[in-house]
Scaffold this motif. Structure first.
Motif, PDB file in Angstrom:
ATOM      1  N   ASP A 219       9.789  -9.546  16.057  1.00 21.03           N
ATOM      2  CA  ASP A 219      10.773  -8.180  15.822  1.00 21.03           C
ATOM      3  C   ASP A 219      11.438  -8.150  17.153  1.00 21.03           C
ATOM      4  O   ASP A 219      12.742  -7.814  17.268  1.00 21.03           O
ATOM      5  CB  ASP A 219      10.106  -7.073  15.379  1.00 21.03           C
ATOM      6  N   TYR A 220      10.887  -8.182  18.247  1.00 23.70           N
ATOM      7  CA  TYR A 220      11.321  -7.779  19.658  1.00 23.70           C
ATOM      8  C   TYR A 220      12.263  -9.063  20.085  1.00 23.70           C
ATOM      9  O   TYR A 220      12.638  -8.960  21.539  1.00 23.70           O
ATOM     10  CB  TYR A 220      10.434  -7.007  20.553  1.00 23.70           C
ATOM     11  N   THR A 221      12.276 -10.196  19.663  1.00 25.71           N
ATOM     12  CA  THR A 221      12.709 -11.131  20.173  1.00 25.71           C
ATOM     13  C   THR A 221      13.942 -11.770  19.614  1.00 25.71           C
ATOM     14  O   THR A 221      14.559 -12.738  19.736  1.00 25.71           O
ATOM     15  CB  THR A 221      11.835 -12.525  20.316  1.00 25.71           C
ATOM     16  N   GLN A 222      14.571 -11.024  18.493  1.00 30.98           N
ATOM     17  CA  GLN A 222      15.488 -11.381  17.657  1.00 30.98           C
ATOM     18  C   GLN A 222      16.249 -10.266  17.188  1.00 30.98           C
ATOM     19  O   GLN A 222      15.882  -9.009  17.452  1.00 30.98           O
ATOM     20  CB  GLN A 222      15.369 -12.231  16.243  1.00 30.98           C
ATOM     21  N   PHE A 223      17.723 -10.396  16.957  1.00 26.93           N
ATOM     22  CA  PHE A 223      18.664  -9.291  16.820  1.00 26.93           C
ATOM     23  C   PHE A 223      19.589  -9.586  15.672  1.00 26.93           C
ATOM     24  O   PHE A 223      20.160 -10.779  15.664  1.00 26.93           O
ATOM     25  CB  PHE A 223      19.220  -8.939  17.999  1.00 26.93           C
ATOM     26  N   ASN A 224      19.467  -8.920  14.664  1.00 34.13           N
ATOM     27  CA  ASN A 224      20.387  -9.469  13.160  1.00 34.13           C
ATOM     28  C   ASN A 224      20.134 -10.743  12.840  1.00 34.13           C
ATOM     29  O   ASN A 224      21.138 -11.536  12.736  1.00 34.13           O
ATOM     30  CB  ASN A 224      21.789  -8.772  13.694  1.00 34.13           C
ATOM     31  N   GLY A 225      18.893 -11.162  12.778  1.00 33.94           N
ATOM     32  CA  GLY A 225      18.811 -12.700  12.475  1.00 33.94           C
ATOM     33  C   GLY A 225      18.792 -13.721  13.526  1.00 33.94           C
ATOM     34  O   GLY A 225      18.635 -14.811  12.979  1.00 33.94           O
ATOM     35  N   ASN A 226      19.670 -13.277  14.462  1.00 25.61           N
ATOM     36  CA  ASN A 226      19.683 -14.142  15.670  1.00 25.61           C
ATOM     37  C   ASN A 226      18.363 -14.402  16.625  1.00 25.61           C
ATOM     38  O   ASN A 226      18.073 -13.347  17.303  1.00 25.61           O
ATOM     39  CB  ASN A 226      20.875 -13.853  16.609  1.00 25.61           C
ATOM     40  N   GLN A 227      17.517 -15.587  16.418  1.00 18.44           N
ATOM     41  CA  GLN A 227      16.528 -15.428  17.287  1.00 18.44           C
ATOM     42  C   GLN A 227      16.737 -16.118  18.676  1.00 18.44           C
ATOM     43  O   GLN A 227      16.704 -17.191  19.044  1.00 18.44           O
ATOM     44  CB  GLN A 227      15.566 -16.454  16.369  1.00 18.44           C
ATOM     45  N   CYS A 228      17.481 -15.323  19.543  1.00 18.38           N
ATOM     46  CA  CYS A 228      18.010 -15.765  20.685  1.00 18.38           C
ATOM     47  C   CYS A 228      16.924 -16.083  21.944  1.00 18.38           C
ATOM     48  O   CYS A 228      17.032 -16.462  22.845  1.00 18.38           O
ATOM     49  CB  CYS A 228      18.919 -15.128  21.319  1.00 18.38           C
ATOM     50  N   THR A 229      15.760 -15.513  21.619  1.00 17.84           N
ATOM     51  CA  THR A 229      14.316 -15.768  22.611  1.00 17.84           C
ATOM     52  C   THR A 229      13.258 -15.865  21.637  1.00 17.84           C
ATOM     53  O   THR A 229      13.380 -15.486  20.401  1.00 17.84           O
ATOM     54  CB  THR A 229      14.339 -14.188  23.234  1.00 17.84           C
ATOM     55  N   LEU A 230      12.226 -16.324  22.260  1.00 23.43           N
ATOM     56  CA  LEU A 230      10.788 -16.536  21.843  1.00 23.43           C
ATOM     57  C   LEU A 230       9.936 -15.726  22.651  1.00 23.43           C
ATOM     58  O   LEU A 230      10.125 -15.752  23.772  1.00 23.43           O
ATOM     59  CB  LEU A 230      10.623 -17.804  21.532  1.00 23.43           C
ATOM     60  N   PRO A 231       8.757 -15.291  22.183  1.00 22.68           N
ATOM     61  CA  PRO A 231       7.800 -14.637  22.987  1.00 22.68           C
ATOM     62  C   PRO A 231       7.075 -15.559  23.816  1.00 22.68           C
ATOM     63  O   PRO A 231       6.613 -16.747  23.451  1.00 22.68           O
ATOM     64  CB  PRO A 231       6.731 -14.125  21.800  1.00 22.68           C
ATOM     65  N   LEU A 232       6.986 -15.093  25.023  1.00 25.99           N
ATOM     66  CA  LEU A 232       6.076 -15.894  26.180  1.00 25.99           C
ATOM     67  C   LEU A 232       5.063 -14.889  26.574  1.00 25.99           C
ATOM     68  O   LEU A 232       5.302 -14.190  27.627  1.00 25.99           O
ATOM     69  CB  LEU A 232       7.011 -16.440  27.089  1.00 25.99           C
ATOM     70  N   LEU A 233       3.839 -14.912  26.036  1.00 22.61           N
ATOM     71  CA  LEU A 233       2.788 -14.008  26.207  1.00 22.61           C
ATOM     72  C   LEU A 233       3.281 -12.472  25.854  1.00 22.61           C
ATOM     73  O   LEU A 233       4.311 -12.336  25.372  1.00 22.61           O
ATOM     74  CB  LEU A 233       2.456 -13.874  27.933  1.00 22.61           C
TER      75      LEU A 233
ATOM     76  N   ASN B 118       3.133  -1.866  16.831  1.00 25.88           N
ATOM     77  CA  ASN B 118       4.816  -1.548  16.642  1.00 25.88           C
ATOM     78  C   ASN B 118       5.292  -1.778  17.917  1.00 25.88           C
ATOM     79  O   ASN B 118       4.736  -1.937  18.947  1.00 25.88           O
ATOM     80  CB  ASN B 118       5.246  -0.504  15.934  1.00 25.88           C
ATOM     81  N   THR B 119       6.417  -1.913  18.092  1.00 25.23           N
ATOM     82  CA  THR B 119       7.442  -2.052  19.178  1.00 25.23           C
ATOM     83  C   THR B 119       8.720  -1.257  18.949  1.00 25.23           C
ATOM     84  O   THR B 119       8.974  -0.729  17.815  1.00 25.23           O
ATOM     85  CB  THR B 119       7.605  -3.186  19.404  1.00 25.23           C
ATOM     86  N   THR B 120       9.635  -1.161  19.841  1.00 26.17           N
ATOM     87  CA  THR B 120      10.738  -0.757  19.902  1.00 26.17           C
ATOM     88  C   THR B 120      11.673  -1.752  19.330  1.00 26.17           C
ATOM     89  O   THR B 120      11.898  -2.704  19.996  1.00 26.17           O
ATOM     90  CB  THR B 120      11.290  -0.095  21.229  1.00 26.17           C
ATOM     91  N   PRO B 121      12.592  -1.645  18.315  1.00 21.03           N
ATOM     92  CA  PRO B 121      13.293  -2.497  17.746  1.00 21.03           C
ATOM     93  C   PRO B 121      14.687  -2.854  18.913  1.00 21.03           C
ATOM     94  O   PRO B 121      15.113  -2.138  19.407  1.00 21.03           O
ATOM     95  CB  PRO B 121      13.875  -1.908  16.452  1.00 21.03           C
ATOM     96  N   ALA B 122      15.118  -4.105  18.703  1.00 19.83           N
ATOM     97  CA  ALA B 122      16.436  -4.449  19.431  1.00 19.83           C
ATOM     98  C   ALA B 122      17.472  -3.784  18.990  1.00 19.83           C
ATOM     99  O   ALA B 122      17.728  -3.694  17.534  1.00 19.83           O
ATOM    100  CB  ALA B 122      16.589  -6.089  19.351  1.00 19.83           C
ATOM    101  N   GLN B 123      18.507  -3.647  19.713  1.00 24.41           N
ATOM    102  CA  GLN B 123      19.735  -2.828  19.197  1.00 24.41           C
ATOM    103  C   GLN B 123      20.848  -3.493  20.194  1.00 24.41           C
ATOM    104  O   GLN B 123      20.675  -4.068  21.417  1.00 24.41           O
ATOM    105  CB  GLN B 123      19.587  -1.400  19.689  1.00 24.41           C
ATOM    106  N   ALA B 124      22.000  -3.310  19.685  1.00 24.70           N
ATOM    107  CA  ALA B 124      23.253  -3.838  20.368  1.00 24.70           C
ATOM    108  C   ALA B 124      23.301  -3.290  21.756  1.00 24.70           C
ATOM    109  O   ALA B 124      23.989  -4.013  22.447  1.00 24.70           O
ATOM    110  CB  ALA B 124      24.655  -3.700  19.502  1.00 24.70           C
TER     111      ALA B 124
END
Length: 444
Positions: free
Chosen positions: A140-154, A395-401
């Motif tokens: 949830d916190y590594t993508q935005f609107n379906g764009n997985q532009c990052t992955l979790p590292l720890l 939970n986490t804080t969601p990504a936003q524009a």
């Protein structure tokens, strides 16, 4: 070990990303055409700076280069988001191909601006099902609107670290599970001394290191945005309930001014002078690294860890907490994206690599396999945070524009509420929600 990235100013990152957004348009995604089997040197930038952390990175890179002898990795550490963004804007051979950032709040901008490449095509080509590799909250916190532009590292999980000796002295037999129990325990552990304290149960103000509004709000399982993407602050009672509960705790422990005066005597968060280490506070809202840091600081008391308490009407959800972590991505301007993907894939999905890194810097692993790995070094204190990371209601804080701007706006309101500058919390939330909607609309 010291996690200096925790204090990276979100406001600075947001400002830098705002400039970056104007300089990057589009993203290359699956347009990578380089041959990952050819001799190549990648520029990898990260933010770690402590000797133990940089050593852990170097060891992981050495293992990667041994498995991929054609790929050499030039590592540059202690890089802030500001420096990373300047290099991405400038481009050229010296710019990073692969980036690791501590600012998960920036993911929305990283994805929205096209600064980082969408990793979905790379995952699909590699036959990797991300939903089976990573916990949902981390995705949830590594993508935005379906764009997985990052992955979790720890991964970082937040809970309660406490002084068992102080608990025993106060006749407290177990950590509090509900908010009302938490308030009672905090009061029992508090020893006032005039306009100061010999011991404070917990520093409840939002400037108390890791005690931030969003981490406290996580215990109420808030929903920041509705189905239409509009701010939900005024509609979800979680926010008003959390702000009210925290303000009440501040009042019961001596009031804002007295607490802030005491807080001004605290040492640095990342040193032996931390107030928890020195016994100034008996409980601390913190991450998985605090127990090991306290031991390294030579504390003489026994340390306990537990999840943060939950609202009384959510007692069944005890065990959840706020999650965040480090992210890793590929610069969309890089001409070495396929080779870069090999590095990102190794560091974020290889179980041995993830576990080794987690063991070295005392962080929670970011893959499901690593969380269950027998090679993971687990102390009783650390296990608490592994359980928080696994909890379905964490939970986490969601990504936003607008990146983390909406969080800063909410944080400003929380600061005003605890000081007593905003008496009408409902009206404050409504006004803050309108500002958040305006900011996000401008960022799109």
């Amino acid at each position: 070990m010291p996690r200096t990235r925790r204090l990276t100013a979100l406001a600075t990152a947001v400002a830098a990303l705002s400039v970056l957004a104007t300089a990057c348009t589009g993203q290359s995604g699956s347009a990578a055409s380089d041959d990952p089997d050819k001799e190549v040197t990648l520029n990898f930038w990260h933010g770690w700076s402590a000797p133990s952390e940089t050593k852990a990175i170097e060891e992981n890179i050495a293992r990667f280069e041994k498995a991929h002898p054609n790929i050499k990795v030039k590592v540059t550490g202690n890089m802030t988001d500001d420096k990373i963004n300047q290099a991405l804007r400038a481009g050229g051979d010296k710019a990073p191909d692969v980036v690791s950032s501590f600012t998960t709040d920036s993911v929305g901008k990283f994805c929205n601006s096209g600064a980082f490449a969408d990793l979905n095509p790379f995952l699909e080509k590699a036959g990797l099902d991300k939903a089976k590799i990573f916990p949902k909250t981390l995705l949830d916190y590594t993508q935005f609107n379906g764009n997985q532009c990052t992955l979790p590292l720890l991964n970082d999980a937040y809970g309660l670290v406490y002084n068992k000796d102080a608990f025993k002295a106060a006749g407290i037999t177990e950590p509090p599970k509900t908010w009302s129990q938490f308030v009672e325990v905090a009061q029992k552990l508090t020893k006032p001394n005039g306009d100061s304290y010999d011991q404070l149960g917990i520093m409840p103000t939002y400037h108390g290191y890791e005690t931030t509004p969003v981490r406290l709000a996580a215990q109420w399982s808030p929903k920041y945005f509705d189905a239409d993407g509009k701010s939900n602050l005024a509609k979800d009672p979680a926010f008003a309930n959390m702000l009210t509960a925290q303000k009440d705790l501040v009042a019961k422990l001596g009031g804002y001014e007295k607490l802030e005066k005491f807080r001004s005597t605290f040492g640095d968060e990342w040193s032996a002078e931390h107030p928890f280490h020195k016994g100034q506070v008996a409980m601390q809202i913190d991450g998985e690294w605090r127990a090991s840091m306290a031991k390294e600081a030579g504390v003489t008391f026994e340390i306990g860890t537990a999840p943060l308490p939950v609202p009384d009407d959510q007692a069944g959800d005890y065990g959840k907490g706020y999650l965040s972590g480090t992210i890793m991505g590929i610069a969309s301007a890089s001409k070495k994206q396929n080779a870069s993907w090999e590095l990102v894939k190794y560091m974020t999905t290889d179980t041995e690599a993830v576990v080794a890194f987690a063991n070295a810097i005392h962080n929670v692993p970011s893959t499901l396999a690593a969380l269950d790995s027998p090679a993971l070094q687990v102390t009783p204190e650390f296990k608490t945070f592994l359980d928080i990371a696994r909890h379905p209601k964490s939970n986490t804080t969601p990504a936003q524009a607008d990146g983390g701007t909406y969080q800063l706006t909410f944080q400003d309101l929380a600061y005003a509420v605890e000081k007593g500058d905003v008496a009408d919390i409902a009206a404050g939330l409504a006004k803050t929600g309108q500002q958040i909607d305006t900011d996000i609309a401008k960022a799109k």
